[in-house]
Design an enzyme around this catalytic site. Structure first.
Site, PDB file in Angstrom:
ATOM      1  NE  ARG A 153      -2.040  -1.151   3.654  1.00  0.00           N
ATOM      2  CZ  ARG A 153      -2.419  -0.856   4.894  1.00  0.00           C
ATOM      3  NH1 ARG A 153      -3.579  -0.267   5.099  1.00  0.00           N
ATOM      4  NH2 ARG A 153      -1.639  -1.131   5.915  1.00  0.00           N
ATOM      5  CB  SER A 222       5.828  -6.494   7.060  1.00  0.00           C
ATOM      6  OG  SER A 222       5.184  -5.264   7.220  1.00  0.00           O
ATOM      7  CG  ASP A 275       3.635  -5.787   9.542  1.00  0.00           C
ATOM      8  OD1 ASP A 275       4.507  -6.113  10.384  1.00  0.00           O
ATOM      9  OD2 ASP A 275       2.976  -6.636   8.905  1.00  0.00           O
TER      10      ASP A 275
END
Length: 542
Positions: A153, A222, A275
């Site tokens: 994202r 992440s 994350d």
């Protein structure tokens, strides 16, 4: 026990009873039919090997706590990396915390830099990031890139300070082509930087970047990284199906920065976070009782706020806050108490990282559907579950994704139409009987609930480590910020996790533990940390 506690207990008990009755009916019917006996035997063995009685879950939780201590004691001391994040203050948005930070009349502050060196700031000076975090006045336009699975994202966030909070935010989600997950480093980062550049180009008038300023980015990455400062860290290994040449051991911020330069994008990475740390920062910004964050999506991980003096491997001066955020990398947890099966062993042996990420392979969205596929394949081969021949598509690894498993598991139609449709669409298996569909749902239930209950045990292990596993007096709360599509969209999984927490902690303690969905939390949290570490912040009077 309050009304909410009673309701939760009733829901949990009813769900468990319904599941047990359904499983018993299916098993009895299969025993009564000769051709279904092999099916019943396979399902029964699966159920027994995946069993998670509360006693076993407590053993898993205790093992998690022990490994946390070991990982904090020394590098390589545990399968849990327990990585130091260099985030020692989290956003709060609360002006009153500034007052609490004033330790003496002259407000002497000890500034610790990212290499652990310290210098005393006399008089009224604090670091800019400390003041911004404590006063809750993070302002301006910041970007975030959230890379953690098969999608990434890109976000932009307009921060309005303690009054406006997140004034506006927009994001786009981009799928990563499978060949880039196992290709070269430049190809992956060029693809990401290209998408980021296009997103920046669409910036509207509602977002305001002061003239002459460079855009700044919080980078949520992440995967296991050994961080050396707030804005740099070297990749330890790839997980979640990634296996890219040339990136392990390299600074991922430098890789992204070079890719942005190749795209002509003028942007600075001011914070590198995992994350879970992003989710923790975003969660704490809205709720000061957040003490930990858990990701349950394609992969899984946890981060939490640790007392700095409880980290023996930290050799720098203790941060003034007295706290340090720890990235556990709990996907790599393993223990002899984990209930594993031949399917899990085979999956691990055939994976890109055999012997690693064992906990993740039992509980995360990347693998639950694949475990289901392996069970159905065995049923097809040994019990002619789908007829005389084995459906060819059923032999394709990872063809059965967890969202499909979830759709089938949640099917409540009388003829289980969704199950039949998905088996046909995804696996090319038409005209399945109702009995066959019921068995499929039963296998979904066994696999998903084992994962949910083990995830709950992991959370209890974290709570035990920080002393939040007992009842809190005076109405206190312990909040876990949760993000990830598995938890958000797989309702049976998330409800089972909640019920298991209650079962393990007991009514009194569990009444003060809240699991709070923080959708998009990791991206917004990264933007908040980018704001608090902006190059344009100067030391200011407190």
């Amino acid at each position: 026990m309050g009304k909410v506690g009673v309701t939760t207990a009733v829901v949990c008990a009813a769900a468990a009873a319904a599941c047990a009755v359904t499983a018993l009916v299916v098993r009895n019917r299969m025993r009564n039919s000769g051709k279904w006996a092999p099916v019943a035997a396979v399902v029964k063995e699966l159920e027994e090997r995946c069993a998670t009685p509360v006693g076993k879950l407590r053993q898993v939780a205790d093992a998690m706590t022990v490994e946390m201590h070991a990982g904090l004691a020394s590098e390589g001391g545990s399968k849990l990396k327990m990585l130091i994040s260099y985030v020692d203050n989290l956003p709060t948005g609360r002006q009153e915390l500034l007052q609490a930070a004033r330790m003496t009349d002259d407000y002497a502050i000890m500034k610790v830099d990212v290499r652990g060196r310290a210098c005393t700031k006399t008089a009224e000076f604090m670091t800019a990031s400390q003041r911004r975090l404590m006063s809750g006045d993070e302002t301006g336009l910041f970007y975030a890139l959230d890379l953690g699975g098969t999608n990434f994202r890109v976000l932009r966030v307009q921060l309005g300070g303690k009054e406006g909070r997140v004034a506006k935010h927009e994001f786009e989600e981009v799928s990563i082509p499978p060949h880039l997950m196992v290709g070269g480093s430049d190809e992956l980062f060029d693809f990401i930087a290209s998408a980021l550049a296009k997103f920046v180009a669409s910036e509207g008038e509602d977002f305001h970047l002061p003239v002459g300023r460079q855009r700044e980015l919080g980078f949520t990455f992440s995967f296991p990284v050994r961080q050396v400062s707030i804005a740099s860290g070297t990749l330890i290994k790839w997980t979640k199906g990634f296996n890219i040449d040339g990136t392990v051991g390299e600074d991922v911020v430098a890789e992204l920065t070079r890719a942005m330069e190749r795209q002509g994008l003028d942007m600075r990475v001011s914070a590198l976070v995992n994350d879970t740390i992003g989710t923790l920062a975003g969660g704490r910004y809205y709720d000061n009782d957040v003490v930990a964050a858990v990701i349950l999506g394609t992969g899984t991980n946890a981060a939490y706020v640790e007392r700095a003096h409880a980290i023996p491997k930290w050799h720098g001066l203790l941060p003034k806050s007295g706290e340090m955020v720890i990235n556990m990398e709990w996907g790599n947890f393993r223990s002899s108490h984990l209930p594993t099966t031949d399917y899990d062993q085979a999956l691990d042996n055939e994976s890109l990282n055999p012997g690693e990420q064992i906990f993740e392979k039992l509980i995360s969205g990347m693998y639950l559907g694949e475990i289901l596929r392996r069970v159905l394949l065995r049923l097809a081969k040994e019990a002619s579950f789908f007829g005389d021949s084995v459906p060819p598509k059923l032999e394709v690894p990872f063809i059965l994704r967890t969202p499909v498993m979830s759709a089938m598991h949640h099917d409540t139609s009388p003829d289980l139409k969704v199950v039949g449709t998905k088996l046909n669409e995804v696996l090319g298996i038409p005209d399945t009987s109702l009995k066959t569909r019921k068995v499929v749902i039963q296998v979904c239930d066994i696999v998903a609930k084992r994962g949910a209950r083990l995830a709950a045990a992991g959370i209890v292990g974290v709570l035990k480590k920080i002393g939040h596993d007992n009842a809190v007096k005076d109405g206190g709360r312990t909040v876990i910020a949760m993000d990830g599509g598995l938890y958000e969209h797989y309702t049976i999984f998330s409800e089972c996790l909640q019920c298991t927490l209650k079962e393990m902690l007991g009514d009194e303690a569990s009444s003060s533990v809240v699991v709070k969905l923080a959708s998009d939390g990791s991206g917004i949290g990264a933007a908040l940390l980018a704001a608090s570490h902006s190059q344009y912040l100067q030391p200011v009077l407190s």
